[in-house]
Design a protein around this motif. Sequence first.
Motif, PDB file in Angstrom:
ATOM      1  N   PRO A 127      12.822  -9.913   5.120  1.00 56.60           N
ATOM      2  CA  PRO A 127      12.331  -9.193   4.446  1.00 56.60           C
ATOM      3  C   PRO A 127      10.396  -9.447   4.490  1.00 56.60           C
ATOM      4  CG  PRO A 127      13.201 -10.690   3.232  1.00 56.60           C
ATOM      5  CD  PRO A 127      13.835 -10.785   4.356  1.00 56.60           C
ATOM      6  N   ARG A 128       9.620  -8.589   3.645  1.00 59.61           N
ATOM      7  CA  ARG A 128       8.149  -9.020   3.209  1.00 59.61           C
ATOM      8  C   ARG A 128       8.196  -9.489   1.909  1.00 59.61           C
ATOM      9  NH1 ARG A 128       4.158  -4.147   4.229  1.00 59.61           N
ATOM     10  NH2 ARG A 128       5.795  -2.786   3.531  1.00 59.61           N
ATOM     11  N   GLY A 138       0.482  -1.159  -0.017  1.00 59.79           N
ATOM     12  CA  GLY A 138      -0.147  -0.013  -0.060  1.00 59.79           C
ATOM     13  C   GLY A 138       0.676   0.791   0.003  1.00 59.79           C
ATOM     14  N   ARG A 139       2.199   1.304  -0.230  1.00 55.95           N
ATOM     15  CA  ARG A 139       3.271   2.307  -0.488  1.00 55.95           C
ATOM     16  C   ARG A 139       3.702   2.580  -1.283  1.00 55.95           C
ATOM     17  NH1 ARG A 139       7.428   4.537   4.702  1.00 55.95           N
ATOM     18  NH2 ARG A 139       7.801   5.658   3.166  1.00 55.95           N
ATOM     19  N   PRO A 140       3.541   3.495  -1.789  1.00 54.20           N
ATOM     20  CA  PRO A 140       4.388   3.697  -3.359  1.00 54.20           C
ATOM     21  C   PRO A 140       5.356   4.665  -2.541  1.00 54.20           C
ATOM     22  CG  PRO A 140       2.673   5.384  -2.977  1.00 54.20           C
ATOM     23  CD  PRO A 140       2.333   4.562  -1.679  1.00 54.20           C
ATOM     24  N   LEU A 141       5.806   3.851  -3.787  1.00 50.03           N
ATOM     25  CA  LEU A 141       8.428   4.074  -3.728  1.00 50.03           C
ATOM     26  C   LEU A 141       8.827   4.578  -4.621  1.00 50.03           C
ATOM     27  CD1 LEU A 141       8.583  -0.271  -2.998  1.00 50.03           C
ATOM     28  CD2 LEU A 141       8.330   1.446  -1.441  1.00 50.03           C
ATOM     29  N   ASP A 142       8.108   4.852  -5.152  1.00 51.93           N
ATOM     30  CA  ASP A 142       8.776   6.020  -6.076  1.00 51.93           C
ATOM     31  C   ASP A 142       9.735   6.894  -5.750  1.00 51.93           C
ATOM     32  OD1 ASP A 142       7.544   4.797  -8.413  1.00 51.93           O
ATOM     33  OD2 ASP A 142       5.142   6.114  -7.500  1.00 51.93           O
ATOM     34  N   GLY A 143      10.651   7.253  -5.520  1.00 53.66           N
ATOM     35  CA  GLY A 143      12.173   8.307  -5.581  1.00 53.66           C
ATOM     36  C   GLY A 143      12.439   7.372  -4.445  1.00 53.66           C
ATOM     37  N   LEU A 144      12.695   6.229  -4.045  1.00 55.56           N
ATOM     38  CA  LEU A 144      13.760   5.464  -3.100  1.00 55.56           C
ATOM     39  C   LEU A 144      14.123   5.107  -3.600  1.00 55.56           C
ATOM     40  CD1 LEU A 144      10.313   4.821  -0.327  1.00 55.56           C
ATOM     41  CD2 LEU A 144      11.086   6.562  -0.527  1.00 55.56           C
ATOM     42  N   ALA A 148      15.113  -1.478   0.704  1.00 57.84           N
ATOM     43  CA  ALA A 148      14.885  -2.450   1.490  1.00 57.84           C
ATOM     44  C   ALA A 148      14.974  -2.392   3.381  1.00 57.84           C
ATOM     45  CB  ALA A 148      16.500  -3.069   1.524  1.00 57.84           C
ATOM     46  N   ALA A 149      14.666  -1.594   3.690  1.00 61.42           N
ATOM     47  CA  ALA A 149      14.267  -1.177   4.714  1.00 61.42           C
ATOM     48  C   ALA A 149      13.142  -0.938   5.058  1.00 61.42           C
ATOM     49  CB  ALA A 149      14.445   0.122   5.492  1.00 61.42           C
ATOM     50  N   LEU A 150      11.649  -1.034   4.254  1.00 58.36           N
ATOM     51  CA  LEU A 150      10.255  -1.682   4.432  1.00 58.36           C
ATOM     52  C   LEU A 150      10.645  -2.984   3.823  1.00 58.36           C
ATOM     53  CD1 LEU A 150       9.297   1.748   1.764  1.00 58.36           C
ATOM     54  CD2 LEU A 150       9.227   1.709   4.512  1.00 58.36           C
ATOM     55  N   ARG A 191      18.350  -4.101  10.634  1.00 56.76           N
ATOM     56  CA  ARG A 191      18.002  -4.414  12.756  1.00 56.76           C
ATOM     57  C   ARG A 191      18.645  -4.041  13.527  1.00 56.76           C
ATOM     58  NH1 ARG A 191      16.994 -11.324  12.184  1.00 56.76           N
ATOM     59  NH2 ARG A 191      16.621 -10.399  14.058  1.00 56.76           N
ATOM     60  N   GLY A 192      19.714  -2.982  13.281  1.00 54.02           N
ATOM     61  CA  GLY A 192      20.680  -2.704  14.539  1.00 54.02           C
ATOM     62  C   GLY A 192      19.670  -0.946  14.814  1.00 54.02           C
ATOM     63  N   GLN A 193      20.292  -1.301  15.752  1.00 58.02           N
ATOM     64  CA  GLN A 193      19.448  -0.033  16.310  1.00 58.02           C
ATOM     65  C   GLN A 193      20.073   1.237  16.968  1.00 58.02           C
ATOM     66  OE1 GLN A 193      15.631   0.249  17.002  1.00 58.02           O
ATOM     67  NE2 GLN A 193      16.333  -1.842  16.180  1.00 58.02           N
ATOM     68  N   VAL A 194      21.155   0.705  16.822  1.00 51.62           N
ATOM     69  CA  VAL A 194      22.404   1.752  17.422  1.00 51.62           C
ATOM     70  C   VAL A 194      22.994   2.235  16.216  1.00 51.62           C
ATOM     71  CG1 VAL A 194      24.914   2.023  17.989  1.00 51.62           C
ATOM     72  CG2 VAL A 194      23.352   0.730  18.919  1.00 51.62           C
ATOM     73  N   GLY A 195      23.290   3.691  15.915  1.00 45.76           N
ATOM     74  CA  GLY A 195      23.352   4.846  15.419  1.00 45.76           C
ATOM     75  C   GLY A 195      24.883   5.063  14.130  1.00 45.76           C
ATOM     76  N   LEU A 196      25.115   5.368  13.314  1.00 46.51           N
ATOM     77  CA  LEU A 196      26.052   5.679  12.982  1.00 46.51           C
ATOM     78  C   LEU A 196      27.670   6.210  13.766  1.00 46.51           C
ATOM     79  CD1 LEU A 196      28.373   4.523  10.950  1.00 46.51           C
ATOM     80  CD2 LEU A 196      27.958   7.262   9.410  1.00 46.51           C
ATOM     81  N   LEU A 197      27.359   6.775  14.570  1.00 43.70           N
ATOM     82  CA  LEU A 197      28.269   7.457  15.349  1.00 43.70           C
ATOM     83  C   LEU A 197      28.192   6.767  16.597  1.00 43.70           C
ATOM     84  CD1 LEU A 197      29.358   9.958  16.607  1.00 43.70           C
ATOM     85  CD2 LEU A 197      27.189  11.018  17.360  1.00 43.70           C
TER      86      LEU A 197
END
Length: 256
Positions: A175-176, A69-75, A81-83, A111-117
Amino acid sequence: MSDNESYLLSLRDISLRFGGLQALSDITVGVSSGLWTALIGPNGAGKTSLLNVICGLYAAQRGEVVLGGRPLDGLGVHQRAALGLARTFQAVQLVLEMHVLDNLLLGLHCRGQVGLLGHLLGSPGSRREERALRDTGLAVLERYDLAEVWDRPVSELSLWQRKLLELARAVVGEPRLLLLDEPMGGLTMAEREAMAELLHDLRGGGLSMIMVEHDMDMVMTHTDHVMVLHHGRLLAQGPPREIQADPDVIAAYLGE
């Protein structure tokens, strides 16, 4: 519920041109959730191009790609992949100089929760997360009979092992929808049957798949639904038995 919302994946009026070559023309089709769908057609029919449009490697000149149900145009590829989109390739795409486990961990990034920093600073959270991801990765390698080679560079693996690793990396992020480009290519008959069994297990676990494949025995024996491309257009779609008996498909592709 709209047509876009009733399918896991909806393609509407997808058209793609490379210079003077019309690779895809007005592809409109819906892919239902939970099915193993085959995408077949002669060489040059546009099969890989369509996968590339879905996953974001190519940008169509016209049309819309909708996932859940979500348009992927522009992604971009990583955003799709995250979707929930994952992809394998006809020529296996792995980092040959990296070890098997490190290649697999590339598929766990979403799946990681810690950011790049946090990772750059080596925070306690990043170290805990890295240990957890490695444990997960080792467990996945065990399921794919790759545990004994976890610390070997990919360049030392056989084609079969590389195919297994690419598949494992694609699905480890849960993934779905999984896009497969000729997963049976180059494999022995025994390896093809083993790959088919793995894909059945994934479908049984709820994963939806679109597979480009030239092995018609595999397609007609194992898949739930078939879509046929010819000269960049959707020629036919339906259950394998119907496609096998379709006179237009026989004339264009399967042969008498």
